[in-house]
Design a protein around this motif. Sequence first.
Motif, PDB file in Angstrom:
ATOM      1  N   UNK A 163      -4.600  11.547   8.582  1.00 47.39           N
ATOM      2  CA  UNK A 163      -3.921  10.381   8.851  1.00 47.39           C
ATOM      3  C   UNK A 163      -3.438   9.543   7.446  1.00 47.39           C
ATOM      4  N   UNK A 164      -4.387   9.451   6.565  1.00 52.22           N
ATOM      5  CA  UNK A 164      -4.210   8.534   4.904  1.00 52.22           C
ATOM      6  C   UNK A 164      -2.904   8.641   4.426  1.00 52.22           C
ATOM      7  N   UNK A 165      -1.935   7.968   4.629  1.00 51.98           N
ATOM      8  CA  UNK A 165      -0.760   8.207   3.333  1.00 51.98           C
ATOM      9  C   UNK A 165       0.345   9.220   4.052  1.00 51.98           C
ATOM     10  N   UNK A 166       0.360   9.579   5.864  1.00 56.94           N
ATOM     11  CA  UNK A 166       1.015  10.323   6.090  1.00 56.94           C
ATOM     12  C   UNK A 166       2.522   9.053   6.425  1.00 56.94           C
ATOM     13  N   UNK A 222      -6.944   2.109  -1.747  1.00 59.86           N
ATOM     14  CA  UNK A 222      -6.479   0.509  -1.335  1.00 59.86           C
ATOM     15  C   UNK A 222      -7.238  -0.130  -0.040  1.00 59.86           C
ATOM     16  N   UNK A 223      -7.679  -1.062  -0.484  1.00 62.87           N
ATOM     17  CA  UNK A 223      -7.890  -1.765   0.854  1.00 62.87           C
ATOM     18  C   UNK A 223      -6.598  -2.643   1.540  1.00 62.87           C
ATOM     19  N   UNK A 224      -6.388  -2.924   3.403  1.00 59.92           N
ATOM     20  CA  UNK A 224      -5.718  -3.761   3.018  1.00 59.92           C
ATOM     21  C   UNK A 224      -6.300  -4.984   3.775  1.00 59.92           C
ATOM     22  N   UNK A 277      -0.256   3.845   6.566  1.00 56.30           N
ATOM     23  CA  UNK A 277       0.698   3.677   4.702  1.00 56.30           C
ATOM     24  C   UNK A 277      -0.191   3.906   4.000  1.00 56.30           C
ATOM     25  N   UNK A 278      -1.287   4.214   4.024  1.00 56.19           N
ATOM     26  CA  UNK A 278      -2.011   4.994   2.514  1.00 56.19           C
ATOM     27  C   UNK A 278      -3.291   4.339   2.787  1.00 56.19           C
ATOM     28  N   UNK A 279      -4.276   3.021   2.963  1.00 55.66           N
ATOM     29  CA  UNK A 279      -5.201   2.371   3.426  1.00 55.66           C
ATOM     30  C   UNK A 279      -6.658   3.523   3.230  1.00 55.66           C
ATOM     31  N   UNK A 280      -7.987   3.026   1.911  1.00 60.51           N
ATOM     32  CA  UNK A 280      -9.042   3.552   2.153  1.00 60.51           C
ATOM     33  C   UNK A 280      -9.329   2.849   4.086  1.00 60.51           C
ATOM     34  N   UNK A 281      -9.363   1.700   3.692  1.00 59.88           N
ATOM     35  CA  UNK A 281     -10.084   1.193   4.945  1.00 59.88           C
ATOM     36  C   UNK A 281      -9.232  -0.068   5.009  1.00 59.88           C
ATOM     37  N   UNK A 302       0.453  -1.038   0.271  1.00 58.19           N
ATOM     38  CA  UNK A 302      -0.066   0.316   0.727  1.00 58.19           C
ATOM     39  C   UNK A 302       0.772   1.217  -0.423  1.00 58.19           C
ATOM     40  N   UNK A 303       1.838   1.379   1.099  1.00 59.38           N
ATOM     41  CA  UNK A 303       2.716   2.726   1.021  1.00 59.38           C
ATOM     42  C   UNK A 303       3.332   2.782  -0.625  1.00 59.38           C
TER      43      UNK A 303
END
Length: 330
Positions: free
Chosen positions: A302-305, A243-245, A261-265, A232-233
Amino acid sequence: MTELATHWLGLELRSPLVVGASPLTDDLDALQACVDAGAGAVVMHSLFEEQLVAEQMAAHRFIDSRINMDAEARSFFPESEVFEMGSGSYLRRLERLRTSLGVPVVASLNGISPGGWTRHARELEDAGAAAIELNLYDLATDPADTAEILERRQLDVVRSVVEQVTIPVSVKLSPFYSALPAFVAGVEAAGARGLVLFNRFYQPDMDLDELSLSREVVLSSSAELPLRLHGVAMLSGRTGLEMVVSGGVHSGDDAAKAILSGATAVQVVSAVLAEGAGALARITEEMNHRLSGMGYSSLAEARGVLSMENAPNAQTWERLNYARLLQGWK
């Protein structure tokens, strides 16, 4: 407190925690408990095209083929059509979950032929699926099947499904692509809206006492999460796909890492199978405590920081870190 609402595949979710594809699909009470505990959406277990084909072929072998063995057979052998061997039960279950749970229900499809994929995808849309999750798993056993051929075949499948439905399509990938960013670019160009990283495959083991192969479900652990975080990162900021983990999320910190890391859910399965619906309530509380303690008022902040594009020490995601890790392992 951190606002946990999120957007996923054009859907409004009250929480990023999604119950991933699992046997819980068959237990409405268990899924309702998950929703009550904070799940933002539910993904059904996969509809397997090859399983439907096998059922149809079995009915032909054991019923239809015997009808012509005796002149009077048709008077006491039922036609195979009287048995339900298609996707009907899955579609009825989808409709029931959709009307009962009060959260988006995503159908999952695992097919083997372009025609089968598209036909079943249309059925799922007609039954009210909020989105479709495609499982791409094409095991290459023929030496003539190159990576290029296999990937082109998979992208053709994605494109054919997207062209046949109006609901969003998300693609669940394995971690075994040699050039993941390039393949993901192809998935996006084919019209998909999202990615799920990564599928967990239940591999057969060996029973040495019986000298046979064995199969059993092995639940995930948090140790599997870093593979997903890296994927994801690496892709965050480089693709427009949401992206979902999936795999390795067992705590609020695990979920927070996925978002950072960048996940939406995040999809949660093993923790729920091990602990019940209470796992979702616990993960939600832990995630909220962690993110709010870091000063984030929403998931969007926080997303993708800590993605490869934004992390202050982004080189840690790269291969060079492997050599440094080995040098300082003690």
